[in-house]
Design a protein around this motif. Structure first.
Motif, PDB file in Angstrom:
ATOM      1  N   THR A  44     -17.364  17.016 -32.587  1.00 22.28           N
ATOM      2  CA  THR A  44     -17.966  16.540 -33.651  1.00 22.28           C
ATOM      3  C   THR A  44     -17.441  16.438 -34.858  1.00 22.28           C
ATOM      4  O   THR A  44     -17.709  15.507 -35.831  1.00 22.28           O
ATOM      5  CB  THR A  44     -19.166  17.743 -33.828  1.00 22.28           C
ATOM      6  OG1 THR A  44     -18.715  19.115 -33.627  1.00 22.28           O
ATOM      7  CG2 THR A  44     -20.295  17.579 -32.783  1.00 22.28           C
TER       8      THR A  44
ATOM      9  N   VAL B  29     -19.116  19.522 -38.065  1.00 25.62           N
ATOM     10  CA  VAL B  29     -19.647  18.648 -39.061  1.00 25.62           C
ATOM     11  C   VAL B  29     -19.571  19.226 -40.715  1.00 25.62           C
ATOM     12  O   VAL B  29     -18.989  18.467 -41.626  1.00 25.62           O
ATOM     13  CB  VAL B  29     -21.314  18.591 -38.880  1.00 25.62           C
ATOM     14  CG1 VAL B  29     -21.891  17.576 -39.955  1.00 25.62           C
ATOM     15  CG2 VAL B  29     -21.489  17.688 -37.592  1.00 25.62           C
TER      16      VAL B  29
ATOM     17  N   ALA C 152     -16.142  21.610 -28.452  1.00 24.04           N
ATOM     18  CA  ALA C 152     -17.593  20.964 -29.081  1.00 24.04           C
ATOM     19  C   ALA C 152     -16.926  20.899 -30.646  1.00 24.04           C
ATOM     20  O   ALA C 152     -17.408  19.834 -31.395  1.00 24.04           O
ATOM     21  CB  ALA C 152     -18.509  21.839 -28.876  1.00 24.04           C
ATOM     22  N   TYR C 153     -16.168  21.658 -31.101  1.00 27.06           N
ATOM     23  CA  TYR C 153     -16.070  21.673 -32.618  1.00 27.06           C
ATOM     24  C   TYR C 153     -15.085  20.648 -32.839  1.00 27.06           C
ATOM     25  O   TYR C 153     -15.411  19.455 -33.839  1.00 27.06           O
ATOM     26  CB  TYR C 153     -14.993  22.825 -33.020  1.00 27.06           C
ATOM     27  CG  TYR C 153     -14.545  22.684 -34.454  1.00 27.06           C
ATOM     28  CD1 TYR C 153     -15.438  23.108 -35.550  1.00 27.06           C
ATOM     29  CD2 TYR C 153     -13.080  22.710 -34.366  1.00 27.06           C
ATOM     30  CE1 TYR C 153     -14.827  22.930 -36.736  1.00 27.06           C
ATOM     31  CE2 TYR C 153     -12.473  22.487 -35.854  1.00 27.06           C
ATOM     32  CZ  TYR C 153     -13.064  22.847 -36.642  1.00 27.06           C
ATOM     33  OH  TYR C 153     -12.639  22.537 -38.085  1.00 27.06           O
TER      34      TYR C 153
ATOM     35  N   ILE D 198     -23.931  12.041 -33.257  1.00 31.13           N
ATOM     36  CA  ILE D 198     -23.816  13.655 -32.885  1.00 31.13           C
ATOM     37  C   ILE D 198     -24.759  14.141 -32.096  1.00 31.13           C
ATOM     38  O   ILE D 198     -24.593  14.938 -31.330  1.00 31.13           O
ATOM     39  CB  ILE D 198     -23.805  14.180 -34.408  1.00 31.13           C
ATOM     40  CG1 ILE D 198     -22.219  13.600 -35.223  1.00 31.13           C
ATOM     41  CG2 ILE D 198     -23.732  15.602 -34.348  1.00 31.13           C
ATOM     42  CD1 ILE D 198     -22.233  14.067 -36.486  1.00 31.13           C
TER      43      ILE D 198
ATOM     44  N   ILE E 256     -13.039  11.816 -28.435  1.00 30.28           N
ATOM     45  CA  ILE E 256     -14.513  12.552 -28.045  1.00 30.28           C
ATOM     46  C   ILE E 256     -14.794  12.454 -26.753  1.00 30.28           C
ATOM     47  O   ILE E 256     -14.902  13.528 -26.197  1.00 30.28           O
ATOM     48  CB  ILE E 256     -15.620  11.850 -28.999  1.00 30.28           C
ATOM     49  CG1 ILE E 256     -15.209  12.050 -30.450  1.00 30.28           C
ATOM     50  CG2 ILE E 256     -16.823  12.673 -28.588  1.00 30.28           C
ATOM     51  CD1 ILE E 256     -16.119  11.271 -31.368  1.00 30.28           C
TER      52      ILE E 256
ATOM     53  N   SER F  58     -20.322  22.765 -32.829  1.00 31.73           N
ATOM     54  CA  SER F  58     -20.520  21.345 -33.262  1.00 31.73           C
ATOM     55  C   SER F  58     -21.066  21.350 -34.665  1.00 31.73           C
ATOM     56  O   SER F  58     -20.414  20.375 -35.526  1.00 31.73           O
ATOM     57  CB  SER F  58     -21.288  20.728 -32.276  1.00 31.73           C
ATOM     58  OG  SER F  58     -22.569  21.301 -32.425  1.00 31.73           O
TER      59      SER F  58
ATOM     60  N   THR G 243     -15.010  15.691 -24.193  1.00 29.27           N
ATOM     61  CA  THR G 243     -16.094  16.008 -23.607  1.00 29.27           C
ATOM     62  C   THR G 243     -15.781  16.293 -22.105  1.00 29.27           C
ATOM     63  O   THR G 243     -16.515  16.968 -21.270  1.00 29.27           O
ATOM     64  CB  THR G 243     -17.325  14.972 -23.704  1.00 29.27           C
ATOM     65  OG1 THR G 243     -17.554  14.722 -24.940  1.00 29.27           O
ATOM     66  CG2 THR G 243     -18.352  14.992 -22.736  1.00 29.27           C
TER      67      THR G 243
ATOM     68  N   ALA H  72     -16.239  12.613 -34.662  1.00 36.49           N
ATOM     69  CA  ALA H  72     -17.568  11.918 -34.843  1.00 36.49           C
ATOM     70  C   ALA H  72     -17.868  11.900 -36.474  1.00 36.49           C
ATOM     71  O   ALA H  72     -18.144  10.487 -36.901  1.00 36.49           O
ATOM     72  CB  ALA H  72     -18.545  12.498 -34.115  1.00 36.49           C
ATOM     73  N   THR H  73     -17.652  13.065 -37.018  1.00 40.71           N
ATOM     74  CA  THR H  73     -17.975  12.910 -38.641  1.00 40.71           C
ATOM     75  C   THR H  73     -16.814  12.104 -39.286  1.00 40.71           C
ATOM     76  O   THR H  73     -17.155  11.502 -40.324  1.00 40.71           O
ATOM     77  CB  THR H  73     -18.055  14.249 -38.935  1.00 40.71           C
ATOM     78  OG1 THR H  73     -18.825  15.142 -38.144  1.00 40.71           O
ATOM     79  CG2 THR H  73     -18.795  14.503 -40.449  1.00 40.71           C
TER      80      THR H  73
ATOM     81  N   MET I  83     -24.289  13.503 -28.782  1.00 45.51           N
ATOM     82  CA  MET I  83     -23.264  14.269 -28.044  1.00 45.51           C
ATOM     83  C   MET I  83     -23.994  15.601 -27.586  1.00 45.51           C
ATOM     84  O   MET I  83     -23.414  15.988 -26.599  1.00 45.51           O
ATOM     85  CB  MET I  83     -22.180  14.570 -29.088  1.00 45.51           C
ATOM     86  CG  MET I  83     -21.411  13.590 -29.288  1.00 45.51           C
ATOM     87  SD  MET I  83     -20.091  13.637 -30.614  1.00 45.51           S
ATOM     88  CE  MET I  83     -19.456  15.245 -30.553  1.00 45.51           C
ATOM     89  N   TRP I  84     -24.969  16.042 -28.222  1.00 46.16           N
ATOM     90  CA  TRP I  84     -25.513  17.396 -27.996  1.00 46.16           C
ATOM     91  C   TRP I  84     -26.284  17.210 -26.403  1.00 46.16           C
ATOM     92  O   TRP I  84     -26.116  18.153 -25.538  1.00 46.16           O
ATOM     93  CB  TRP I  84     -26.612  17.868 -28.729  1.00 46.16           C
ATOM     94  CG  TRP I  84     -25.948  18.258 -29.967  1.00 46.16           C
ATOM     95  CD1 TRP I  84     -24.521  18.717 -30.472  1.00 46.16           C
ATOM     96  CD2 TRP I  84     -26.580  18.356 -31.497  1.00 46.16           C
ATOM     97  NE1 TRP I  84     -24.307  18.794 -31.806  1.00 46.16           N
ATOM     98  CE2 TRP I  84     -25.629  18.603 -32.471  1.00 46.16           C
ATOM     99  CE3 TRP I  84     -27.927  17.904 -31.991  1.00 46.16           C
ATOM    100  CZ2 TRP I  84     -25.818  18.802 -33.845  1.00 46.16           C
ATOM    101  CZ3 TRP I  84     -28.202  18.020 -33.278  1.00 46.16           C
ATOM    102  CH2 TRP I  84     -27.055  18.398 -34.145  1.00 46.16           C
TER     103      TRP I  84
END
Length: 323
Positions: free
Chosen positions: A141, A183, A137-138, A158, A120, A179, A124, A144-145, A161-162
């Motif tokens: 996230t 999720v 971004a896709y 999450i 991640i 993002s 970034t 992360a999920t 991250m925004w």
């Protein structure tokens, strides 16, 4: 004599390998006399399910993931531009922290989450000033999920991250939607799994249980929280070092440094109010302290950096003996 002392924080390769072997030796008591019970690997979502594995296999897998994550941290620092050439110091620090604390030596799920989190951070880094970076971004996230399947606390990162996208000056409606789609991609598979096995009630029960927070049991175990506080205290020196030398770095490097500091602070509430299911986010703390500590050690050669490095060695050896 002084010149030799100031170089302690940046050990040469033979000394680093020797110290790394010492970290690996900290695992020997666990292999000789492992904790009672069988090993386990828990997939927390969509329902809580534990795979029972041989305890030695769990220890070996966690050790292998620790080394892999240490190499990943070294690669991240190269990608960030924080270090100019590859160094074994980030690997050494991460291995030291994980080896010293039982919360790290048995945390296979958390090690998997840390590996995904390094991915991640790498994504970034490529988003700087790019409001069209919807793919990154896709994927970020989505990772992360997926990591939340092993450590549900990862869902907390999450929204963090925004904020990181804003620090990278890459936040836009397209990035936000991308993002959210990331999720939802994993969520669709969760819902399909739940519908196939008719276990929505089990999912709700598992999710409620995993996000029930507790307070550290200081009455019965105060040594581990003290150790965590010492790591936070020492990691703050790396953050101070960032700001004292930040003018030397490029604008993009300053942005990713701000992201790592943001994630460091976001980890503190998870440590202060741990999950009631017993999963430890300590490897995440080790990740941030390793990044900040490596920058501290590699950004210059001073007496204070050498004192910090020796203090970290002393604290972690003492933690290994006490915890």
């Amino acid at each position: 004599m002084k010149n030799a002392f100031v170089n302690i924080a940046r050990p040469n390769t033979p000394v680093s390998i020797l110290l790394l072997m010492g970290c690996l030796a900290m695992w020997l008591p666990d292999f000789l006399m492992p904790a009672a019970g069988t090993g386990s690997l828990t997939i927390s979502l969509p329902i809580s399910y534990t795979f029972h594995i041989n305890i030695y296999l769990q220890l070996a897998a966690t050790l292998g993931m620790t080394l892999l994550n240490g190499f990943s941290i070294s690669g991240l620092l190269l990608k960030f531009g924080i270090q100019r050439k590859w160094s074994i110091v980030p690997l050494l620090l991460y291995a030291l922290f994980i080896s010293a604390c039982p919360a790290g030596r048995y945390a296979l799920e958390a090690q998997l989450s840390v590996l995904l989190f390094t991915g991640i951070l790498a994504l970034t880094r490529t988003m700087f000033k790019d409001i069209w970076s919807v793919e990154q971004a896709y994927l970020a996230t989505l990772l992360a999920t997926v990591a939340a399947m092993f450590m549900p606390d990862m869902l907390w990162f999450i929204p963090v991250m925004w904020i990181a996208f804003m620090l990278e000056r890459a936040f836009s409606l397209r990035v936000l939607l991308a993002s959210l789609i990331g999720v939802c991609t994993v969520l669709v598979f969760w819902m399909a799994y739940l519908a196939w096995y008719h276990c929505f009630d089990l999912f709700a029960d598992a999710l409620t249980g995993m996000y029930r927070r507790t307070l550290p049991d200081l009455a019965n175990d105060y040594s581990q929280p003290i150790y965590f506080l010492l790591l936070l205290f020492c990691g703050s020196f790396g953050i101070i070092s960032y700001y004292s030398n930040i003018y030397r770095e490029s604008t993009s490097t300053r942005a990713i440094v701000a992201v790592t500091i943001l994630c460091s602070f976001a980890t503190v509430p998870l440590l202060a109010f741990p999950a009631s299911n017993g999963l430890s986010v300590f490897p995440l703390l080790a990740l941030w302290v390793s990044i900040h500590g490596a920058y501290l050690c590699l950004s210059g050669q001073t007496v204070s950096r050498s004192v910090w490095f020796l203090f970290m060695l002393t604290v972690n050896i003492a933690a290994w003996l006490i915890l």
